[in-house]
Design a protein around this motif. Structure first.
Motif, PDB file in Angstrom:
ATOM      1  N   MET A 216       1.029   7.715  -0.418  1.00  0.00           N
ATOM      2  CA  MET A 216      -0.279   8.270  -0.035  1.00  0.00           C
ATOM      3  C   MET A 216      -1.378   7.573  -0.842  1.00  0.00           C
ATOM      4  O   MET A 216      -1.098   6.824  -1.774  1.00  0.00           O
ATOM      5  CB  MET A 216      -0.306   9.772  -0.310  1.00  0.00           C
ATOM      6  N   GLY A 217      -2.618   7.875  -0.475  1.00  0.00           N
ATOM      7  CA  GLY A 217      -3.744   7.349  -1.241  1.00  0.00           C
ATOM      8  C   GLY A 217      -4.086   5.929  -0.854  1.00  0.00           C
ATOM      9  O   GLY A 217      -3.374   5.277  -0.100  1.00  0.00           O
ATOM     10  N   THR A 218      -5.218   5.459  -1.390  1.00  0.00           N
ATOM     11  CA  THR A 218      -5.615   4.082  -1.089  1.00  0.00           C
ATOM     12  C   THR A 218      -5.249   3.186  -2.265  1.00  0.00           C
ATOM     13  O   THR A 218      -5.240   3.631  -3.417  1.00  0.00           O
ATOM     14  CB  THR A 218      -7.132   3.978  -0.834  1.00  0.00           C
ATOM     15  N   ALA A 219      -4.968   1.940  -1.953  1.00  0.00           N
ATOM     16  CA  ALA A 219      -4.608   0.989  -3.008  1.00  0.00           C
ATOM     17  C   ALA A 219      -4.896  -0.409  -2.511  1.00  0.00           C
ATOM     18  O   ALA A 219      -4.814  -0.672  -1.315  1.00  0.00           O
ATOM     19  CB  ALA A 219      -3.118   1.109  -3.332  1.00  0.00           C
ATOM     20  N   ASP A 220      -5.263  -1.270  -3.434  1.00  0.00           N
ATOM     21  CA  ASP A 220      -5.428  -2.677  -3.099  1.00  0.00           C
ATOM     22  C   ASP A 220      -4.017  -3.298  -3.045  1.00  0.00           C
ATOM     23  O   ASP A 220      -3.172  -2.963  -3.869  1.00  0.00           O
ATOM     24  CB  ASP A 220      -6.254  -3.336  -4.211  1.00  0.00           C
ATOM     25  N   SER A 221      -3.794  -4.170  -2.099  1.00  0.00           N
ATOM     26  CA  SER A 221      -2.443  -4.733  -2.008  1.00  0.00           C
ATOM     27  C   SER A 221      -2.255  -5.905  -2.973  1.00  0.00           C
ATOM     28  O   SER A 221      -1.161  -6.432  -3.109  1.00  0.00           O
ATOM     29  CB  SER A 221      -2.159  -5.189  -0.580  1.00  0.00           C
ATOM     30  N   ARG A 222      -3.348  -6.313  -3.650  1.00  0.00           N
ATOM     31  CA  ARG A 222      -3.215  -7.463  -4.553  1.00  0.00           C
ATOM     32  C   ARG A 222      -3.469  -7.115  -6.021  1.00  0.00           C
ATOM     33  O   ARG A 222      -2.813  -7.616  -6.913  1.00  0.00           O
ATOM     34  CB  ARG A 222      -4.188  -8.577  -4.129  1.00  0.00           C
ATOM     35  N   ILE A 223      -4.476  -6.252  -6.245  1.00  0.00           N
ATOM     36  CA  ILE A 223      -4.916  -6.021  -7.629  1.00  0.00           C
ATOM     37  C   ILE A 223      -4.762  -4.554  -8.014  1.00  0.00           C
ATOM     38  O   ILE A 223      -5.150  -3.662  -7.260  1.00  0.00           O
ATOM     39  CB  ILE A 223      -6.415  -6.412  -7.784  1.00  0.00           C
ATOM     40  N   LEU A 224      -4.233  -4.321  -9.197  1.00  0.00           N
ATOM     41  CA  LEU A 224      -4.092  -2.958  -9.714  1.00  0.00           C
ATOM     42  C   LEU A 224      -4.870  -2.854 -11.025  1.00  0.00           C
ATOM     43  O   LEU A 224      -4.731  -3.721 -11.898  1.00  0.00           O
ATOM     44  CB  LEU A 224      -2.617  -2.646  -9.972  1.00  0.00           C
TER      45      LEU A 224
END
Ligand code: FAD
Ligand code: SF4
Length: 510
Positions: A216-224
């Motif tokens: 769930m939730g939003t996330a960048d697929s490259r940077i954390l």
């Protein structure tokens, strides 16, 4: 003798005595498994962060000469189960002894105990060398006749470790400076820009995609942006002590729609994965305070120390003293499902929309957002604590069960009937309006109890107390509420209860 040592995802303790020497016969086993990604619906950033931190830890071990067997999520030989992977490694690597660190979660503790009896090789379990007290020591406080409150636990630990003490007395003569802290934020001082990192997690994210892990939730697929190794964790600690500590206590309870972490440390992920040790966090904060007392007052440092050696250790003790029964407690017999907008932020109530959207975006909300907005509403609405637990355990970057369930089911939902908290943490809009700017732009009126525009918190607050009068009216911290209600005119009482009934019936549409 070939030894297999298991390292769980929240056991990334760079200072553990296991790593002081390298032995060619010792193999460290780490694994990314579906058993852990799927037991609750996690925030994507949480899964990314755990796996990234584990990979960095394995890299550090190898760099320092240790042998590591790392099972990535989609490795063909990964059976996705902790027990099955351990058994396979023992067979494949000719292992003659298995060792593990005591897990901090009851579920894994049981699993490893059961596994131990099932293995053909001897097993040894050791401490994680992370907390100030061992598991037994902190749980021991709760097996006394009456569960000790945080304050008693905190004073004992401060005395024992000599933290913020002047001889036998607390520094400055007081144990607690709450009365000087906890102000609302009015635009000054400037809130520091949160220190964030740019960790490349592309490979992890595509592994989650190809493995079909549901998150769930939003996330960048490259940077954390969360810290994923020791160096970053220490940088974040330095940022906190230099930039945020001077105002930590003062604005500990303040909420703002502009600043997502205010003066909070955001160290919980680094602490709960054990990349940082609570002792070193306390020392770093104390040193900064000693060096700069003109900028950092005693109430600021005391407020922070209480979180680390007080609340954090206290909640862990409570967990081990009361599990597994704690996970089934439901003092108010609440049954409602969590309103669907907890998963989207799509509610007209501005405070809830802001805190939920922030949680979905950042996998983070600070303590008062979790307690006095999100948990407050769930309790007033009578949501089943299982649903509340599931949500909290999934959404936050720092959500590990020992820290989550004691706060959610205990402190926030009072489902333990008063072990963690002396009264339910509920409030009307008055508190939220005082401590935040959320009400200013809300379509509901924080000052009204009745009518279609009235803030739902206000009528639901009274309704909650009346619904649970039998259970709560003897509580000395609440009695006053009942005498206040009894003095209201009947017409006012009916109107408030009418509005509450409407809100409860239409909770998904609020
Ligand atoms: P700061 O405000 O900077 O505090 C410093 C540190 O103190 C935190 O990093 C944390 O390690 C510790 N701390 C402070 N309060 C508590 C507490 N009540 N219990 C345990 N540790 C504490 N904390 C978790 O670590 N994991 C959880 O899953 C979690 N779930 C929560 C659920 C609810 C309903 C509530 C009310 C609180 C929860 N907390 C949890 C406690 C607290 O909200 C978070 O530790 C804190 O918000 C993390 O942000 P921070 O690092 O910026 O904390
Ligand atoms: Fe929240 Fe009520 Fe304030 Fe709106 S008025 S922000 S619902 S407390």
């Amino acid at each position: 003798m070939n030894v297999l040592r298991l390292i769980l995802g929240d056991q990334l303790n760079y200072s553990h005595s296991w790593y002081t020497s390298c032995y060619s016969n010792v193999i460290y086993l780490m694994m990314e498994i579906r058993q852990e990604t799927d037991y609750v619906l996690h925030h994507r950033q949480k899964v990314q962060a755990f796996f990234a931190a584990m990979r960095q830890f394995a890299k550090w071990l190898r760099k320092n000469g240790h042998r590591v067997k790392y099972l990535s999520l989609n490795d063909a030989e990964n059976s996705q189960s902790l027990s099955a992977n351990v058994k396979a490694c023992i067979a494949d690597l000719n292992i003659e002894r298995f060792e593990y660190q005591y897990p901090d979660e009851y579920r894994l503790d049981r699993m490893l105990r059961n596994l131990s009896t099932d293995l053909s090789v001897p097993v040894k379990a050791v401490d994680t060398e992370h907390f100030l007290y061992t598991r037994g020591q902190s749980a021991g406080f709760f097996t006394q006749k009456k569960a000790p409150r945080l304050e008693y636990f905190y004073r004992t630990i401060r005395r024992e470790f000599g933290i913020l003490m002047e001889g036998n007395k607390p520094a400055g003569g007081k144990w607690n400076y709450d009365t000087e802290n906890r102000l609302p934020y009015k635009g000054t001082p400037v809130v520091p820009v949160p220190l964030v990192f740019r960790n490349n997690i592309e490979k992890i994210d595509s592994a989650l995609d190809s493995g079909g892990v549901n998150t769930m939730g939003t996330a960048d697929s490259r940077i954390l942006f969360w810290p994923v190794n020791r160096e970053q964790s220490l940088k974040l600690l330095g940022h906190f002590t230099q930039q945020c500590l001077p105002w930590f206590g003062t604005y500990e309870d303040a909420m703002s729609s502009q600043y997502w972490s205010m003066f909070h440390s955001r160290l919980s992920f680094a602490l709960n994965t054990k990349m940082l040790n609570p002792g070193e966090v306390v020392s770093a904060a104390l040193e900064t305070w000693q060096d700069d007392k003109s900028r950092i007052s005693l109430p600021q440092i005391e407020g922070f120390i209480r979180q680390i050696i007080g609340w954090r250790e206290y909640m862990r003790g409570l967990y081990w003293a009361y599990m597994p029964g704690y996970a089934a407690m439901n003092y108010f017999a609440h049954t409602r499902a969590l309103p669907h907008w907890y998963w989207t932020g799509e509610t007209k109530m501005n405070c809830l929309a802001a805190c939920i959207r922030q949680s979905l975006e950042k996998a983070y909300a600070h303590h008062i957002q979790r307690l006095m907005v999100l948990g407050n509403f769930a309790l007033l609405a009578g949501v089943h604590p299982d649903h509340v637990d599931t949500w909290y355990l999934g959404i936050y970057i720092d959500a590990v069960q020992w820290a989550e369930i004691t706060n959610t089911r205990g402190m926030s939902q009072f489902a333990d009937g008063g072990i963690a908290a002396s009264k339910p943490y509920v409030s009307s809009a008055r508190y939220i309006n005082r401590m935040s700017d959320y009400c200013k732009t809300c379509i509901y009126n924080q000052g009204e109890n009745t009518g279609a525009c009235a803030c739902p918190f206000n009528s639901m607050y009274w309704d909650f107390f009346l619904r649970h009068r039998e259970l709560l009216s003897a509580n000395p911290r609440i009695m006053l509420m009942y005498s206040m209600w009894d003095r209201f005119k009947k017409a006012k009482q009916y109107a408030i209860l009418d509005r509450a009934a409407y809100c409860l019936e239409h909770v998904n549409e609020l």
